[in-house]
Motif scaffolding. Structure first.
Motif, PDB file in Angstrom:
ATOM      1  N   ALA A 141       0.846  -1.202   0.000  1.00 54.88           N
ATOM      2  CA  ALA A 141       0.000   0.000   0.000  1.00 54.88           C
ATOM      3  C   ALA A 141       0.874   1.241   0.000  1.00 54.88           C
ATOM      4  CB  ALA A 141      -0.914   0.002   1.220  1.00 54.88           C
ATOM      5  N   GLU A 142       0.583   2.167  -0.898  1.00 54.38           N
ATOM      6  CA  GLU A 142       1.305   3.436  -0.902  1.00 54.38           C
ATOM      7  C   GLU A 142       0.434   4.474  -0.212  1.00 54.38           C
ATOM      8  OE1 GLU A 142       2.502   4.384  -4.859  1.00 54.38           O
ATOM      9  OE2 GLU A 142       4.161   2.980  -4.816  1.00 54.38           O
ATOM     10  N   GLN A 143       0.924   5.019   0.856  1.00 50.77           N
ATOM     11  CA  GLN A 143       0.173   6.013   1.595  1.00 50.77           C
ATOM     12  C   GLN A 143       0.936   7.334   1.543  1.00 50.77           C
ATOM     13  OE1 GLN A 143       0.022   4.197   5.471  1.00 50.77           O
ATOM     14  NE2 GLN A 143      -1.586   2.761   4.850  1.00 50.77           N
ATOM     15  N   GLU A 144       0.418   8.318   2.281  1.00 55.06           N
ATOM     16  CA  GLU A 144       1.124   9.584   2.348  1.00 55.06           C
ATOM     17  C   GLU A 144       1.311   9.927   3.806  1.00 55.06           C
ATOM     18  OE1 GLU A 144      -0.180  12.954  -0.555  1.00 55.06           O
ATOM     19  OE2 GLU A 144       0.038  13.783   1.459  1.00 55.06           O
ATOM     20  N   LYS A 145       2.472  10.433   4.147  1.00 57.79           N
ATOM     21  CA  LYS A 145       2.744  10.803   5.530  1.00 57.79           C
ATOM     22  C   LYS A 145       3.500  12.117   5.494  1.00 57.79           C
ATOM     23  CE  LYS A 145       3.328   8.027   9.578  1.00 57.79           C
ATOM     24  NZ  LYS A 145       3.630   6.668  10.019  1.00 57.79           N
ATOM     25  N   ASN A 146       2.988  13.106   6.134  1.00 56.36           N
ATOM     26  CA  ASN A 146       3.629  14.425   6.137  1.00 56.36           C
ATOM     27  C   ASN A 146       3.971  14.882   4.725  1.00 56.36           C
ATOM     28  OD1 ASN A 146       3.522  14.005   8.917  1.00 56.36           O
ATOM     29  ND2 ASN A 146       5.607  13.183   8.957  1.00 56.36           N
ATOM     30  N   GLY A 147       3.060  14.631   3.821  1.00 53.45           N
ATOM     31  CA  GLY A 147       3.258  15.097   2.449  1.00 53.45           C
ATOM     32  C   GLY A 147       4.222  14.262   1.627  1.00 53.45           C
ATOM     33  N   GLU A 148       4.742  13.158   2.233  1.00 58.69           N
ATOM     34  CA  GLU A 148       5.656  12.313   1.456  1.00 58.69           C
ATOM     35  C   GLU A 148       5.041  10.938   1.220  1.00 58.69           C
ATOM     36  OE1 GLU A 148       9.620  12.005   2.994  1.00 58.69           O
ATOM     37  OE2 GLU A 148       9.711  14.160   3.374  1.00 58.69           O
ATOM     38  N   ALA A 149       5.476  10.267   0.139  1.00 61.27           N
ATOM     39  CA  ALA A 149       4.994   8.917  -0.135  1.00 61.27           C
ATOM     40  C   ALA A 149       5.499   7.999   0.974  1.00 61.27           C
ATOM     41  CB  ALA A 149       5.512   8.435  -1.481  1.00 61.27           C
ATOM     42  N   TYR A 150       4.646   7.089   1.401  1.00 58.59           N
ATOM     43  CA  TYR A 150       4.983   6.211   2.518  1.00 58.59           C
ATOM     44  C   TYR A 150       4.468   4.818   2.168  1.00 58.59           C
ATOM     45  CZ  TYR A 150       5.740   4.913   7.403  1.00 58.59           C
ATOM     46  OH  TYR A 150       6.192   4.324   8.549  1.00 58.59           O
ATOM     47  N   THR A 151       5.359   3.825   2.203  1.00 58.64           N
ATOM     48  CA  THR A 151       4.992   2.478   1.782  1.00 58.64           C
ATOM     49  C   THR A 151       4.789   1.563   2.984  1.00 58.64           C
ATOM     50  OG1 THR A 151       6.349   2.786  -0.170  1.00 58.64           O
ATOM     51  CG2 THR A 151       5.698   0.543   0.355  1.00 58.64           C
ATOM     52  N   VAL A 152       3.661   0.877   3.000  1.00 61.52           N
ATOM     53  CA  VAL A 152       3.398  -0.106   4.059  1.00 61.52           C
ATOM     54  C   VAL A 152       3.062  -1.445   3.413  1.00 61.52           C
ATOM     55  CG1 VAL A 152       2.019  -0.665   6.093  1.00 61.52           C
ATOM     56  CG2 VAL A 152       2.408   1.712   5.491  1.00 61.52           C
ATOM     57  N   MET A 153       3.640  -2.496   3.964  1.00 62.96           N
ATOM     58  CA  MET A 153       3.297  -3.849   3.514  1.00 62.96           C
ATOM     59  C   MET A 153       2.362  -4.421   4.574  1.00 62.96           C
ATOM     60  SD  MET A 153       4.062  -5.689   0.869  1.00 62.96           S
ATOM     61  CE  MET A 153       5.647  -5.654   0.046  1.00 62.96           C
ATOM     62  N   GLN A 154       1.070  -4.471   4.252  1.00 59.62           N
ATOM     63  CA  GLN A 154       0.070  -4.862   5.259  1.00 59.62           C
ATOM     64  C   GLN A 154      -0.119  -6.376   5.310  1.00 59.62           C
ATOM     65  OE1 GLN A 154      -2.796  -2.179   3.599  1.00 59.62           O
ATOM     66  NE2 GLN A 154      -2.592  -0.713   5.269  1.00 59.62           N
ATOM     67  N   LEU A 155       0.953  -7.070   5.654  1.00 58.00           N
ATOM     68  CA  LEU A 155       0.909  -8.532   5.680  1.00 58.00           C
ATOM     69  C   LEU A 155       0.139  -9.044   6.890  1.00 58.00           C
ATOM     70  CD1 LEU A 155       4.645  -9.283   4.838  1.00 58.00           C
ATOM     71  CD2 LEU A 155       2.687  -9.611   3.328  1.00 58.00           C
ATOM     72  N   ALA A 156      -0.618 -10.132   6.694  1.00 54.12           N
ATOM     73  CA  ALA A 156      -1.278 -10.790   7.814  1.00 54.12           C
ATOM     74  C   ALA A 156      -0.199 -11.304   8.767  1.00 54.12           C
ATOM     75  CB  ALA A 156      -2.136 -11.949   7.303  1.00 54.12           C
ATOM     76  N   PRO A 157      -0.428 -11.195  10.083  1.00 54.66           N
ATOM     77  CA  PRO A 157       0.571 -11.697  11.040  1.00 54.66           C
ATOM     78  C   PRO A 157       0.948 -13.155  10.769  1.00 54.66           C
ATOM     79  CG  PRO A 157      -1.136 -10.463  12.185  1.00 54.66           C
ATOM     80  CD  PRO A 157      -1.585 -10.574  10.748  1.00 54.66           C
ATOM     81  N   ALA A 158       0.024 -13.942  10.221  1.00 59.87           N
ATOM     82  CA  ALA A 158       0.306 -15.362   9.972  1.00 59.87           C
ATOM     83  C   ALA A 158       1.404 -15.566   8.936  1.00 59.87           C
ATOM     84  CB  ALA A 158      -0.960 -16.074   9.517  1.00 59.87           C
ATOM     85  N   VAL A 159       1.676 -14.570   8.099  1.00 63.65           N
ATOM     86  CA  VAL A 159       2.679 -14.777   7.045  1.00 63.65           C
ATOM     87  C   VAL A 159       3.824 -13.763   7.088  1.00 63.65           C
ATOM     88  CG1 VAL A 159       0.943 -15.766   5.511  1.00 63.65           C
ATOM     89  CG2 VAL A 159       1.517 -13.352   5.301  1.00 63.65           C
ATOM     90  N   ALA A 160       3.754 -12.757   7.961  1.00 65.23           N
ATOM     91  CA  ALA A 160       4.830 -11.754   8.000  1.00 65.23           C
ATOM     92  C   ALA A 160       6.157 -12.425   8.361  1.00 65.23           C
ATOM     93  CB  ALA A 160       4.492 -10.681   9.030  1.00 65.23           C
ATOM     94  N   PRO A 161       7.215 -12.200   7.546  1.00 66.35           N
ATOM     95  CA  PRO A 161       8.480 -12.888   7.806  1.00 66.35           C
ATOM     96  C   PRO A 161       9.147 -12.434   9.103  1.00 66.35           C
ATOM     97  CG  PRO A 161       8.674 -11.427   5.897  1.00 66.35           C
ATOM     98  CD  PRO A 161       7.239 -11.421   6.299  1.00 66.35           C
ATOM     99  N   VAL A 162       8.887 -11.197   9.541  1.00 69.35           N
ATOM    100  CA  VAL A 162       9.380 -10.728  10.842  1.00 69.35           C
ATOM    101  C   VAL A 162       8.148 -10.413  11.687  1.00 69.35           C
ATOM    102  CG1 VAL A 162      10.719  -8.982  12.055  1.00 69.35           C
ATOM    103  CG2 VAL A 162      11.464  -9.769   9.795  1.00 69.35           C
TER     104      VAL A 162
END
Lengths: 512, 512
Positions: A405-426
């Motif tokens: 997901a590409e979001q915006e934070k303080n006017g800048e592009a901000y990338t989040v990987m919204q992985l389910a906890p069941a598959v998040a590698p960390v």
């Protein structure tokens, strides 16, 4: 992440209660894949550029010139290639060799020297499970239905691998072979999915939305076990974080389906490459076990007991003791057994071979008609197979695609990987606010404690500002972050931050 | 069972806190294994029977005629073979071909047609981790030490596979490559094993028993990280159920160790085949990264910052502006840069190439001596590697070997597989006393509920007497059995039986 998805897949299907996990070799002898049909059939049509020697798939070259070149036969492809003269994608020249069927398996030699035998890297995991049928049948105390499943590598020596994880030469797959008695009623319970409307694209027809129950009743899905496995597949994809609004089940058209298959549905997922087939659920009939049985002469069958023993009247022959006794003397017993095995249509005199190998001539006066009843309590049959086959790499690719997901934070592009906890590698990241004054030691201690927990992957990160570290963790989809600050050293609490809400709460570090 | 041992291995080493799990392809291009030395070195000496064409390992044929034929060179084996004339184990004849080095890798072709490239199935998982070093270095924010680990298949096209799971052509292995800075102190904490006496067989010396701490202090173990990994290995083997009284660590003798290795210890386990090497822990120096760096010209290094910046005095040349300026005009700047890069030993006149490609002649009057100080804050170095490599199949085999117990019950032989719960392939078995009166339904319900729990494998068994079913469960090592009987239907309790004690207690079925 792949480990987690593999394990989630195994756990998910173990829920059936009558399946077992297997692991078969990847290097497979020639004979096994000859019996399965892969040696003869598993190929793509290839042509080679006379100028740069690069090999290309004929159907790929002709994509711009035909709506579905994949379905064309060799001669049709050859004519189209000669008519259209597409340029070589590597060098731009047009000098194509004759189209040949190129087998897609990686070949190798098992053993050394002249005693080495030809073999292939397996193109799918299924064959090992078919050849293990008798051991599985014993394991399950000779009661169907039961299944065997396997997660592992498959190999296809693709002429043109492409689209990253979508078409790999070495890929990760997960398959279940579920053996059923074709004569027992297909009354699988579909009530768990009564409230779910499935996006179905039935064989050559318009897309519809309906429950599995209704699809079965209307004959859209042709077998209840196939329907149940579609439901279980749906649940699995949802569990690993696929956006279920972008999943549909497409039925194979009859000319696309293998000739032996009785029904086949692909789960397709929509992502940046469009709709991609990620799971196939096929009712394969008795094809697989029958092929291996034919090739080896070894029975791969299950026994079905009749509710009532069945008796049949058999019209045949027996010997006439008064004449045959004196004629055959000590051999009379063997002659009787042989004659009773002859069909009623036999004419005498007849020359027959006895059990001991001797040959005798039996005259009409040695025999008389005989009617016997044969009582049978059951029969041996070849089980049918329903096979869900999952392309693990393709699923991982779509999990990432849907989580990005590409979001915006303080006017800048901000990338989040919204992985389910069941598959998040960390699972969790631990940050010291500063790497000094004991905050680094406290954070390292928490990190070590989390690492010691089976199944938990913790990451320690001490470089850069806290904001930068949160951003890095969000970028790789870490569901939760912990920050150790000055207050931690005083009261033992840390800040716990949730990726998806951004919410921060202070919790005692012992409660983690 | 293998899934469980693999997962236990990953979880165990994740406890280090600075390791990450990788998965690299098994089909490996020729160039990678050429750089690693496998193409040239990874071979056995083979000879072929002229009568039956069966290939045999020369050292195996000569086992009766030499104490350690494995260590002989080709010519020595050839002479011994000619002198001793051992018979062919397949046909009994004595007609051996000349001994040849036979590479042990499975070969194949990657891609189709003339553009196909040669490749091999990987003989170990390590190489993919070395070639991934730069990505790992970034992942760990450029801080050593860190490790990468991988569980997967390895392939050796053995001339004579034997001893079941001990020498396989396709085997399961687990390796960790742990990258360290050779100049940072090896002060690994060994206190966790202070009370454990390790059975050590040091390089060519008598066996001793001592703690890891003492072995390090006395120089028996040459590196503290190797010692710590021996401790972690010890804990792992104990966890999966190996009898630790039958484990010893044997140090490689210097002529047995690879020339680049700095220390190497094998964990050997005693079982029905004697002492078998199951784990190797090797300090491999900088060999691996250096080899790949040489072959590719691509740097595989880590940076070490100095505590204080280091300044060095450099004796060199610069230009004499008064003469060089007019002589070279617009090129004077480039001439200056080039001259300052020349070593002090340069004699003039000298012909040099400038950055723009032009060549100029520099006369003695254009230059003058120049002393500069060079300030460096750190340097790039090739990390060293400590590698624990586990043979998973061999460990499984010994887990089974150590768990197998023949007991007596009512005067009859009785077999129990005393597997640790952490590795038992079936966690729990559910039996209805009889398959009627609702006991079968109640048992099936409990079984289904247990199957739905991630990581739990339940088995339902309804055939035969309860005693026979307990015996079957004991035979395959199921730690606990549940029996559903008449009382269950009344009060909801079941009998829970422990495999190892035979103890039976009644517990509410909801508490399971």
């Amino acid at each position: 992440m792949r480990s987690k998805i593999n394990q989630a897949w195994i756990d998910h299907w173990l829920g059936l209660g009558n399946v077992v996990e297997l692991s078969c070799p990847t290097v497979t002898p020639y004979a096994v894949l000859e019996a399965s049909g892969h040696v003869g059939e598993f190929s793509d049509f290839m042509t080679q550029c006379g100028s740069c020697q690069e090999a290309s798939r004929a159907d790929s070259l002709l994509e711009a010139h035909h709506p579905n070149p994949d379905a064309l036969k060799r001669d049709e492809l050859q004519s189209l290639l000669e008519a259209e003269k597409p340029p070589c994608p590597a060098c731009g020249m047009t000098d194509w060799s004759e189209i040949l069927a190129q087998n897609l398996m990686f070949n190798t030699t098992i053993g050394a020297g002249a005693s080495g035998r030809p073999g292939f890297l397996r193109p799918e995991t299924a064959q090992g499970m078919f050849t293990s049928f008798n051991a599985l049948y014993r394991h399950f105390r000779e009661r169907l239905p039961f299944g065997a499943m396997q997660v592992g590598k498959g190999y296809r020596n693709e002429i043109a691998p492409r689209q990253g994880m979508i078409r790999l030469r070495e890929f990760n797959m997960a398959e279940l072979e579920y053996f059923i008695d074709p004569e027992s009623p297909a009354d699988d319970d579909l009530s768990a999915w009564d409230t779910v409307s499935f996006a179905l694209v039935p064989d050559g027809k318009k897309p519809v939305e309906m429950t599995l129950e209704v699809a079965c009743q209307q004959g859209v899905i042709r077998h209840a076990t196939v329907a149940r496995f579609m439901g279980i597949t749906y649940d699995f994809l949802a569990k690993v974080g696929i956006d279920m609004n972008r999943v549909r089940f497409r039925q194979h058209e009859s000319d696309e389906m293998a000739h032996y298959a009785m029904d086949c549905w692909d789960a397709e997922i929509e992502g940046s490459f469009g709709w991609i087939e990620c799971v196939g659920i096929a009712h394969r009939g008795c094809y697989d076990l029958e092929s291996h049985e034919k090739a080896t002469g070894k029975s791969l069958r299950a026994r079905r007991e009749f509710d009532e023993p069945r008796t049949t009247l058999v019209d045949a022959w027996t010997i006439d003791g008064a004449t045959a006794g004196p004629a055959f003397k000590a051999l009379a017993g063997q002659v009787k057994a042989t004659v009773e095995g002859l069909p009623k249509s036999t004419t005498f005199p007849a020359t027959v071979a006895l059990e001991n190998g001797e040959t005798v001539v039996i005259e009409p006066e040695h025999v008389k008609p005989n009617q016997r009843t044969l009582k049978e309590t059951g029969e041996w049959y070849i089980p049918h197979v329903v096979e869900p086959a999952f392309g693990i790499d393709r699923i991982i690719w779509h999990v990432l695609d849907h989580a990005y997901a590409e979001q915006e934070k303080n006017g800048e592009a901000y990338t989040v990987m919204q992985l389910a906890p069941a598959v998040a590698p960390v699972d969790i990241a631990v940050f010291p606010l500063f790497e000094k004054e004991g905050m680094d030691d406290a954070a390292a201690k928490i990190h070590q404690r989390l690492c010691g927990r089976p199944g938990t992957v913790s990451m320690y990160d001490g470089s850069g500002s806290i904001g930068r570290r949160y951003a890095r963790a969000d970028e790789i989809g870490v569901p939760q972050c912990i920050t150790v600050d000055h207050q931690t050293l005083q009261d033992g609490t840390v800040t716990l931050r949730e990726r998806d809400t951004g919410e921060q709460v202070r919790v005692p570090m012992d409660s983690l």
